[in-house]
Design a protein around this motif. Structure first.
Motif, mmCIF file in Angstrom:
data_model
loop_
_atom_site.group_PDB
_atom_site.id
_atom_site.type_symbol
_atom_site.label_atom_id
_atom_site.label_comp_id
_atom_site.label_asym_id
_atom_site.label_seq_id
_atom_site.Cartn_x
_atom_site.Cartn_y
_atom_site.Cartn_z
ATOM 1 N N GLY A 1 20.129 -73.872 -5.126
ATOM 2 C CA GLY A 1 21.457 -73.260 -5.160
ATOM 3 C C GLY A 1 21.713 -72.532 -6.461
ATOM 4 N N LEU A 2 21.351 -73.161 -7.591
ATOM 5 C CA LEU A 2 21.563 -72.522 -8.895
ATOM 6 C C LEU A 2 20.772 -71.224 -9.011
ATOM 7 N N ILE A 3 19.521 -71.258 -8.539
ATOM 8 C CA ILE A 3 18.672 -70.075 -8.635
ATOM 9 C C ILE A 3 19.223 -68.936 -7.788
ATOM 10 N N CYS A 4 19.743 -69.248 -6.598
ATOM 11 C CA CYS A 4 20.226 -68.202 -5.684
ATOM 12 C C CYS A 4 21.647 -67.734 -6.010
ATOM 13 N N ILE A 5 22.384 -68.499 -6.846
ATOM 14 C CA ILE A 5 23.757 -68.122 -7.200
ATOM 15 C C ILE A 5 23.773 -67.089 -8.329
ATOM 16 N N ILE A 6 22.761 -67.124 -9.182
ATOM 17 C CA ILE A 6 22.768 -66.240 -10.361
ATOM 18 C C ILE A 6 22.893 -64.761 -9.994
ATOM 19 N N PRO A 7 22.105 -64.218 -9.046
ATOM 20 C CA PRO A 7 22.227 -62.780 -8.717
ATOM 21 C C PRO A 7 23.626 -62.368 -8.235
ATOM 22 N N GLY B 1 23.679 -54.936 -1.893
ATOM 23 C CA GLY B 1 22.445 -54.952 -1.104
ATOM 24 C C GLY B 1 21.268 -55.449 -1.929
ATOM 25 N N PHE B 2 21.167 -54.999 -3.179
ATOM 26 C CA PHE B 2 20.097 -55.454 -4.065
ATOM 27 C C PHE B 2 20.223 -56.954 -4.340
ATOM 28 N N VAL B 3 21.471 -57.397 -4.595
ATOM 29 C CA VAL B 3 21.701 -58.822 -4.869
ATOM 30 C C VAL B 3 21.319 -59.675 -3.658
ATOM 31 N N SER B 4 21.681 -59.197 -2.447
ATOM 32 C CA SER B 4 21.360 -59.943 -1.231
ATOM 33 C C SER B 4 19.854 -60.052 -1.029
ATOM 34 N N ASN B 5 19.165 -58.939 -1.193
ATOM 35 C CA ASN B 5 17.705 -58.968 -1.014
ATOM 36 C C ASN B 5 17.028 -59.855 -2.059
ATOM 37 N N LEU B 6 17.543 -59.822 -3.281
ATOM 38 C CA LEU B 6 16.990 -60.676 -4.325
ATOM 39 C C LEU B 6 17.201 -62.151 -3.976
ATOM 40 N N GLY B 7 18.358 -62.451 -3.367
ATOM 41 C CA GLY B 7 18.618 -63.829 -2.949
ATOM 42 C C GLY B 7 17.646 -64.296 -1.885
ATOM 43 N N TYR B 8 17.342 -63.395 -0.900
ATOM 44 C CA TYR B 8 16.378 -63.748 0.142
ATOM 45 C C TYR B 8 15.003 -64.041 -0.464
ATOM 46 N N VAL B 9 14.589 -63.194 -1.396
ATOM 47 C CA VAL B 9 13.264 -63.358 -2.023
ATOM 48 C C VAL B 9 13.191 -64.692 -2.762
ATOM 49 N N LEU B 10 14.224 -64.989 -3.565
ATOM 50 C CA LEU B 10 14.219 -66.241 -4.320
ATOM 51 C C LEU B 10 14.247 -67.448 -3.394
ATOM 52 N N GLY C 1 15.524 -77.596 7.039
ATOM 53 C CA GLY C 1 16.917 -77.255 7.304
ATOM 54 C C GLY C 1 17.634 -76.738 6.070
ATOM 55 N N VAL C 2 17.234 -77.205 4.872
ATOM 56 C CA VAL C 2 17.865 -76.733 3.634
ATOM 57 C C VAL C 2 17.600 -75.241 3.453
ATOM 58 N N ILE C 3 16.350 -74.816 3.711
ATOM 59 C CA ILE C 3 16.029 -73.388 3.595
ATOM 60 C C ILE C 3 16.855 -72.578 4.584
ATOM 61 N N VAL C 4 16.993 -73.081 5.819
ATOM 62 C CA VAL C 4 17.797 -72.384 6.830
ATOM 63 C C VAL C 4 19.232 -72.227 6.338
ATOM 64 N N ALA C 5 19.821 -73.316 5.805
ATOM 65 C CA ALA C 5 21.213 -73.271 5.330
ATOM 66 C C ALA C 5 21.374 -72.306 4.158
ATOM 67 N N ILE C 6 20.429 -72.338 3.202
ATOM 68 C CA ILE C 6 20.531 -71.468 2.027
ATOM 69 C C ILE C 6 20.406 -70.003 2.430
ATOM 70 N N ILE C 7 19.470 -69.720 3.364
ATOM 71 C CA ILE C 7 19.318 -68.333 3.829
ATOM 72 C C ILE C 7 20.616 -67.841 4.479
ATOM 73 N N VAL C 8 21.253 -68.692 5.278
ATOM 74 C CA VAL C 8 22.530 -68.313 5.910
ATOM 75 C C VAL C 8 23.592 -68.056 4.842
ATOM 76 N N TYR C 9 23.626 -68.923 3.807
ATOM 77 C CA TYR C 9 24.620 -68.729 2.734
ATOM 78 C C TYR C 9 24.365 -67.439 1.950
ATOM 79 N N VAL C 10 23.081 -67.148 1.713
ATOM 80 C CA VAL C 10 22.758 -65.895 1.019
ATOM 81 C C VAL C 10 23.222 -64.704 1.856
#
Length: 579
Positions: free
Chosen positions: A164-170, A252-261, A278-287
């Protein structure tokens, strides 16, 4: 921006509660969407755990029903909000237009002397429309975006702190960048509204004076002015659109960066056994969910910039100094005799540049007074002061011994019929133009007035007679319009009459008819005639000769000619080539 929005929020009064309700509903709708991925995570884990074994279909079905219920509730909340916010915003715009219209009637004439008609119209139309579109929508969109961003961020941290911390930064870095850009572009939105007002003013001015522009060959000069304003409008509009268009690219750049991370870090954590599938599924949906509110946040901030700029222009008008409230003034409801007195009146349109100097005059009821003099002598200013269109700097004006400043303006206006140099005809029937602001006027009186000014035969030749619609294409000449306005004054039948160059737009034959009508109208009434054609004022009881804001001569026509002074020079100059 914030000060303008603060003033707007205090202005909308009772309408802030529906907007507040709409904001709450939009937040609730967002929360339903934010909670959903937690159950998607559990569904994914149930399915993953059931691979190669027995799946708990009852648990999966139960969790699916919860997700469906959450999303249905979100739809319900957002549907109600989408009805409340737009309808309330339009009510605010409607209130604002009513207040602007009422304000326009309370502004002193010197406000219009220093303002462009097109700019005022732009505030009443374009800026009010912007408020109607953005007033509630921007706040609702902002609340939705922030609740989604905060909710998704919190749930990402709750789902897995590391990922979560890694994907929130962008997203937060993108938000700070957008905030910086929007702060720097507020001036462009204000400049865009101002330039749009200037363009409307120029177009209105050139269209109204199109004949003069063509006659003097000023098309190129007007094109140049239009091009300059249009270029300024283009630059400001381009800059606002450019910076606004950067927002989707950033998100759009921030979203794609979130998917990659998520994919890289999530896969590593799954391999190490620290998280489930399931955690990956939930994080991808949140991104993915974060992408939409970031776009909404950009739109909301852009909308609020436009809202603040338009509100600032509107409140500049609404908060402009206005004429004093005269609701407490009372005037005896007695017949008006028509005695008028000016006592040492001084007046200036611009402070420090006096136009009327120590003007004093006594007029007895029923007298016909002519005011003559060269252009700029102050003739029209005197009658404007008499009508209380402007307030005197010093001295006083009295009607029947009562100072006009002690009377309500409406009372003063009702004492006069006024025929101006430029005839005014509005869209409507001939009859509606003749009885303007009147009620229960018998047809016989209308026809009698039109016959008196020589207009009846023309009206009867129109397709529907007195019910013919008048507009810019009707084809009435300037002289015919002037005849109509004189007939209007006759129908009003006020105790006193003012003619400001009433025969300036008519030919000699028509002038004779109007002169006869004016004689009938002024009979027994105190009358003021402003004239350049000195032949039209020979029978006046008193002629005032003005020069540079002062009375230089007074007397009858014969007396002034006998003096051989300034009036005699004016009269001789008009007839010097006549035998």
């Amino acid at each position: 921006m914030y000060s303008s929005l603060k003033v707007l929020f205090s202005y909308i009064g009772k309408y802030k509660w529906p907007i507040f309700l709409g904001v709450i509903l939009s937040i609730l709708g967002s929360l339903m969407v934010v909670i959903g991925p937690q159950y998607l995570k559990r569904i994914s884990d149930e399915i993953f755990d059931g691979i190669g074994g027995e799946m708990d279909m009852d648990a999966i079905l139960f969790l699916a029903c919860i997700v469906l219920t959450l999303y249905l509730l979100s739809v319900v909340f957002n549907t109600i909000e989408s009805y409340i916010i737009p309808s309330t915003s339009q009510r605010v715009a409607n209130k604002m237009r009513r207040d602007l219209n009422a304000k326009i009637n309370r502004l002193p004439l010197n406000y219009y002397d220093n303002s462009s008609t097109g700019d005022i119209m732009s505030r009443l139309t374009n800026d009010a429309d912007t408020v109607g579109e953005q007033c509630g929508a921007s706040f609702s969109m902002l609340a939705t975006a922030l609740s989604m961003i905060i909710g998704c961020s919190a749930m990402m941290l709750y789902t897995n702190l590391t990922l979560g911390l890694i994907c929130i930064i962008p997203p937060f870095a993108g938000f700070l960048l957008m905030r910086f850009i929007m702060h720097r572009t507020h001036g462009f939105y204000v400049a865009q509204s101002v330039n749009l007002g200037k363009m409307n003013g120029l177009v209105e001015e050139v269209y109204y004076g199109h004949t003069v522009v063509s006659a003097y060959g000023a098309e190129e000069e007007c094109k140049g002015r239009f091009s300059d304003i249009n270029e300024d409008l283009y630059r400001t509009a381009y800059k606002t659109r450019f910076f606004t268009s950067m927002m989707p690219q950033i998100t759009g750049f921030v979203s794609n960066l979130g998917y990659v991370l998520t994919c890289i870090v999530g896969s590593m954590l799954v391999i190490e056994g620290e998280i489930t599938y399931g955690v990956i599924v939930a994080i991808i949906v949140y991104v993915r969910l974060l992408n939409s509110p970031l776009l909404q946040l950009a739109d909301a901030l852009g909308g609020m910039q436009s809202l603040a700029a338009s509100s600032e222009r509107i409140f500049d008008l609404l908060l402009a100094p206005e004429m004093d409230d005269e609701s407490s003034k009372e005037c005896p409801d007695v017949p008006v005799r028509g005695d008028v007195e000016f006592r040492d009146v001084n007046f200036s349109y611009i402070e420090g540049i006096e136009i009327i100097h120590h003007f004093s005059l006594q007029v007895k009821a029923g007298q016909k007074i002519a005011i003559v003099g060269p252009t700029g002598a102050g003739k029209t200013t005197v009658v404007n002061l008499l009508m209380r269109f402007y307030e005197v700097d010093s001295g006083s004006i009295l009607i029947d011994g009562i100072p006009t400043k002690d009377m309500p303006r409406e009372k003063v206006h009702s004492m006069f019929s006024m025929v101006l140099q430029d005839p005014w005809v509005f869209d409507g029937t001939v009859k509606e133009n003749l009885i303007f602001n009147g009620a229960d006027v018998p047809d016989e009186r209308i026809i009698e007035a039109c016959k008196a000014v020589g207009l009846h035969d023309l009206i009867m030749s129109l397709p529907k007679g007195y019910d013919t619609e008048l507009n810019a294409n009707t084809g009435l000449s300037a002289g015919q319009k002037q005849q109509l306005t004189i007939a209007r004054a006759m129908i009003l039948n006020a105790p006193m009459v003012i003619f400001d160059e009433a025969t300036s737009s008519v030919d000699t034959h028509t002038e004779k008819k109007i002169q006869k009508a004016m004689e009938d109208l002024t009979q027994g009434r105190t009358s003021f005639l402003i004239a350049h054609r000195l032949s039209t004022i020979r029978d006046c009881d008193l002629i005032l000769v003005m020069k540079k804001g002062c009375i230089v001569e007074t007397g009858t026509h014969e007396e002034l000619l006998a003096k051989g002074g300034f009036y005699s020079e004016l009269y001789s100059s008009q007839f010097e080539n006549c035998n």
